[in-house]
Enzyme design. Structure first.
Site, mmCIF file in Angstrom:
data_model
loop_
_atom_site.group_PDB
_atom_site.id
_atom_site.type_symbol
_atom_site.label_atom_id
_atom_site.label_comp_id
_atom_site.label_asym_id
_atom_site.label_seq_id
_atom_site.Cartn_x
_atom_site.Cartn_y
_atom_site.Cartn_z
ATOM 1 N N CYS A 83 -4.226 -9.591 4.412
ATOM 2 C CA CYS A 83 -3.694 -9.267 3.079
ATOM 3 C C CYS A 83 -2.326 -8.607 3.159
ATOM 4 C CB CYS A 83 -4.660 -8.360 2.319
ATOM 5 S SG CYS A 83 -6.064 -9.253 1.604
ATOM 6 N N PHE A 84 -1.836 -8.327 4.378
ATOM 7 C CA PHE A 84 -0.484 -7.823 4.597
ATOM 8 C C PHE A 84 -0.232 -6.494 3.897
ATOM 9 C CE2 PHE A 84 -0.379 -12.466 3.453
ATOM 10 C CZ PHE A 84 -0.783 -12.905 4.703
ATOM 11 N N CYS A 85 -1.271 -5.662 3.833
ATOM 12 C CA CYS A 85 -1.181 -4.337 3.185
ATOM 13 C C CYS A 85 -0.779 -4.447 1.721
ATOM 14 C CB CYS A 85 -0.211 -3.423 3.943
ATOM 15 S SG CYS A 85 -0.712 -3.066 5.628
ATOM 16 N N ASN A 86 -1.134 -5.544 1.091
ATOM 17 C CA ASN A 86 -0.819 -5.752 -0.324
ATOM 18 C C ASN A 86 -2.098 -6.176 -1.047
ATOM 19 O OD1 ASN A 86 0.260 -6.558 -2.847
ATOM 20 N ND2 ASN A 86 2.207 -7.055 -1.890
ATOM 21 N N ASN A 92 0.817 -1.219 0.000
ATOM 22 C CA ASN A 92 0.000 0.000 0.000
ATOM 23 C C ASN A 92 0.848 1.264 0.000
ATOM 24 O OD1 ASN A 92 -2.704 -0.705 -0.189
ATOM 25 N ND2 ASN A 92 -2.893 -1.153 1.984
#
Length: 808
Positions: A421-424, A138
């Site tokens: 989502c691990f900021c992805n 992100n």
């Protein structure tokens, strides 16, 4: 050494454990990571790796023996600090094989700050294009806002590696071009465009080699040329690589690839310091950036009352506003010492060995019916992935386990990992097959980042990620694999908890006759009231019923000064507070071991907020600022929704106080006894788990404790009558780690029980069920305080053993 490890070392022994290093990985763990010796397995190195205790000792010794001062000062200490900062910059450049002749190191507060610096300073025009891989963090996607706001276009690309080679051709798919505004495209002058890609995707672990970077840049060049922005000889194409994850286990070689910007994060490399990152920028690229703000240390001269400023010439001095974090910068050399002693190449081989073995093991797992247990995302070629394994798990019938279920059960086993989502978001959508409409629908359904909504319409909204660091061991890997096998691999197939089969799924954990009417009689054995949410309550021989449950039950709660509701999950010390209601005196009495005096609050004042003296008392009691809140009184009837004759509504704002789901929680003595037998049989089977223990019904904070019948008979009840009063079951109560807290000698202690044992046999569709939630079927309005009473000894009349309420 067990046979499994022997087999692992036979295949990976040349790479695993630093056979040619100064220390083996076992020695490193034993001497530098003692905090992991209590059975803790840490597998979130992609989020943040761990600092070495030896590293921290060196940092503390350094800070204790060296006089550091602000490097902007011209004192001896200031000059010494400046020299150390300069050496730190050289270490960063050396780690990335970047020549000081061509690159500069700018210290920032982190990788995100480095990316933001590039985005806000980049010379965007309407002729610029921001191209980025969909598999970006992100913090990279945020650069798009600067580009679009200033009239540039933006384009996402999907990078595939069909032959899974490190040097082969790539398949690059361009997504639609994005623009927000259209400006005059005939103005003279050149333009700059930016390509942003990760060296390693933090979702899938997919890596891009320097050859791949060159190939993507050439494709970018062709796109610019194809859109006829203007002549390419007047259009600069710059490349940004997000190496925050990739640099943790593999060096980036900037001498072999033309990259203009690289961002790194030190806590991902060696754990400490946090809040410090770096932007490695090519000298020519730095000259293109446009910086507006100037801060302390970035100027040669300023006239305060006239529009005049002369900025410093040095690239680092130009961009580092104010005093840099010089103590943190001084600390990174001790982290680099650790990496240098092991060598980045050896770290890469070590972590790759663990990752390759785990991927293979998970892919080989089968349920008894032959179906696959695990779906792994990303490339399956070990050469093209970093030390990350991201996956989701399936049941034998093909339905998905939610990632939060995996995370919660892992925590009970002492395993720390990452889910979501691990900021992805781009990689998450790509690998989970989520369309734009799916994402918007999930948002409308209430799913947002970091929530517990791991499945929507039966489909995953995120995944489970395991990642390795330089100190990870085979034993870490084995404990994780054993956890997956014991918790998620089906040995005996049974239909999973649908509306029709829920009864069978739960009944398998019960000893005694099945599918026959309940002959034993049930009695109320204990009545418990908890006036303040998450605080201890009291028992009574009898107590009035009200429109919201037991009278005054959870009618008060504590909030932080920021308005956050406080519970034992966040403040375990709340269990040390005991609250009691004196009906005759009409007073709430609260006691705490931290307060000398009892607190007495008049009930009938009708206050919903309280004065400072009350709030100061509670703040002292729990050790943090807070205030007491009372629920606005409502005598409205609760509305119980029904579906096919079953109660389905777990929340009615008019009929609930500060409870989570139901007005009442009921557990049975027999179910608690069965649970204790299982816990203690587990302790006998595994002496390492410690001595036997007894869990009392109060650990579950029930309102009603019932005795009589068989264990878990309550699972099957739909309707019941206690004394003369009718109740409806809302189904099983989903338990959390709060039941693992216990008070001993005025202190709060936490263990893995009873939740760990419950998870082994009471897990249904990701929920760990124990006890049932009830709502009171109010026969009429209460007037003049004429509340019906429940008594200890009241008989309980459940309906016959039949299909249980759907708890999915």
């Amino acid at each position: 050494m067990d046979k499994d490890k022997e087999q692992f070392l036979k295949e990976f022994g040349a790479d695993y454990g630093y056979p040619d290093g100064p220390k083996s990985v076992d020695d490193i763990r034993a001497t530098e990571f003692k905090r992991l010796q209590d059975g803790i397995v840490y597998l979130d190195h992609a989020g943040a790796t761990l600092y070495s205790e030896l590293q921290m000792e060196a940092i503390f010794k350094d800070l204790s023996t060296t006089l550091y001062a602000n490097p902007h000062s011209q004192s001896d200490a200031g000059m010494t600090t400046s020299d150390i900062v300069r050496e730190a910059r050289e270490q960063v450049l050396d780690y990335c094989n970047a020549s000081p002749m061509d690159y500069r190191c700018i210290f920032t507060s982190g990788a995100t700050a480095s990316l933001k610096l590039v985005g806000e300073s980049f010379p965007w025009t309407y002729r610029s294009c921001f191209m980025y891989s969909v598999e970006n963090h992100n913090s990279v996607l945020g650069i798009r806002e600067y580009a679009l706001q200033q009239g540039a276009s933006a384009c996402a690309i999907d990078i595939e590696n069909p032959d899974n080679s490190c040097t082969g051709s790539l398949k690059i798919t361009r997504h639609p071009l994005q623009r927000r505004c259209f400006l005059n495209d005939k103005a003279p002058g050149g333009a700059c465009s930016l390509l942003a890609i990760p060296s390693e995707c933090n979702f899938s672990g997919t890596k891009l080699s320097t050859d791949h970077v060159i190939a993507v840049k050439e494709d970018f060049r062709r796109q610019i040329e194809g859109h006829n922005y203007h002549r390419l000889d007047n259009h600069k194409l710059l490349v940004l690589v997000d190496a925050a994850k990739g640099c943790a286990t593999e060096k980036l070689d900037l001498r072999s690839c033309d990259i203009d910007f690289v961002v790194i994060s030190f806590y991902k490399m060696f754990g400490y310091p946090t809040g410090l990152g770096a932007l490695i920028v090519k000298n020519d690229a730095a000259k293109l950036l446009r910086k507006t703000y100037f801060g302390g240390g970035t100027v040669d001269a300023v006239i305060a009352d006239v529009d005049f400023v002369k900025r410093r010439e040095g690239i680092e001095e130009w961009f580092e506003d104010g005093s840099i974090s010089f103590l943190s910068i001084a600390s990174i050399r001790h982290g680099f010492t650790i990496l240098k002693s092991l060598t980045p190449g050896a770290i890469s081989r070590h972590t790759k060995a663990l990752c390759t073995f785990l991927r293979r093991t998970l892919l080989d797992l089968r349920h008894e019916n032959g179906t696959f247990v695990c779906t792994i995302y990303g490339s399956q070629n070990p050469k093209n992935v970093g030390p990350i394994v991201t996956f989701n798990l399936k049941r034998p019938d093909g339905s998905w386990h939610g990632y939060r279920e995996v995370e919660k059960l892992a925590a009970l086993s002492g395993i720390q990992l990452r889910t979501g989502c691990f900021c992805n978001p781009g990689a998450c959508a790509k690998y989970l097959g989520l369309t734009h409409q799916d994402i918007l629908s999930n948002l409308e359904a209430g799913h947002v980042c970091w929530d517990d909504c791991d499945l929507v319409d039966g489909r995953p909204t995120g995944a489970v990620r395991v990642s390795f660091g330089y100190m990870s061991t085979y034993e870490d890997l084995k404990k994780f694999v054993d956890f997956i096998r014991s918790s998620f691999v089906s040995v005996h197939i049974r239909p999973h908890a649908s509306k029709e089969t829920m009864h069978d799924a739960l009944a398998s954990s019960v000893s005694g006759p099945r599918n026959v009417p309940l002959e034993p009689r049930f009695f109320v054995n204990s009545i418990n009231i908890y006036p303040i949410k998450s605080c201890s309550g009291f028992q009574k021989e009898s107590w009035p019923l009200s429109s919201t449950g037991f009278l005054y039950d959870r009618e008060w709660l504590l909030k932080s000064l920021a308005g956050e509701v406080l519970t034992q999950k966040k403040v375990p010390e709340m269990c040390l507070l005991s609250a009691f209601i004196d009906l005759e005196q009409e007073v709430l009495i609260v006691e705490s071991p931290q307060c000398k005096e009892k607190l007495e609050i008049k009930i009938k004042h009708g206050l919903h907020g309280y004065d400072d003296s009350v709030n100061v008392w509670f703040s002292t009691a729990i050790g943090r600022p807070c205030y007491l809140v009372r629920r606005s009184k409502s005598d409205n009837r609760s509305c119980l929704k029904r579906k096919n004759g079953h109660a389905i509504c777990r929340e009615s704002k008019d009929g609930l106080n500060f409870v989570n789901e139901g007005q009442f929680l009921l557990v049975t003595e027999e179910s608690v006894r069965d649970l204790n037998n299982r816990i203690n049989s587990g302790h006998e089977a595994s002496p390492a788990r410690g001595s036997s223990t007894q869990i009392g019904p109060d650990r579950f904070r029930p309102n009603l404790v019932i005795c009589g019948g068989h264990p878990y008979a309550e699972d099957t009840w739909k309707m019941l009558r206690i004394g003369r009063e009718p109740f409806t079951s809302l189904g099983g109560c989903n338990r959390c780690q709060m039941i693992n807290f216990r008070c001993e000698g005025g202190r709060v202690r936490k263990s893995s029980e009873p939740l760990a044992t419950l998870a082994s046999y009471r897990r249904v569709k990701g929920k760990i069920l124990f006890g049932i939630l009830l709502t009171y079927e109010i026969p009429g309005d209460f007037e003049n305080g004429n509340y019906p009473l429940l008594h200890i000894g009241d008989e309980v009349y459940p309906d016959e053993f039949s299909t249980v309420v759907d708890k999915s």
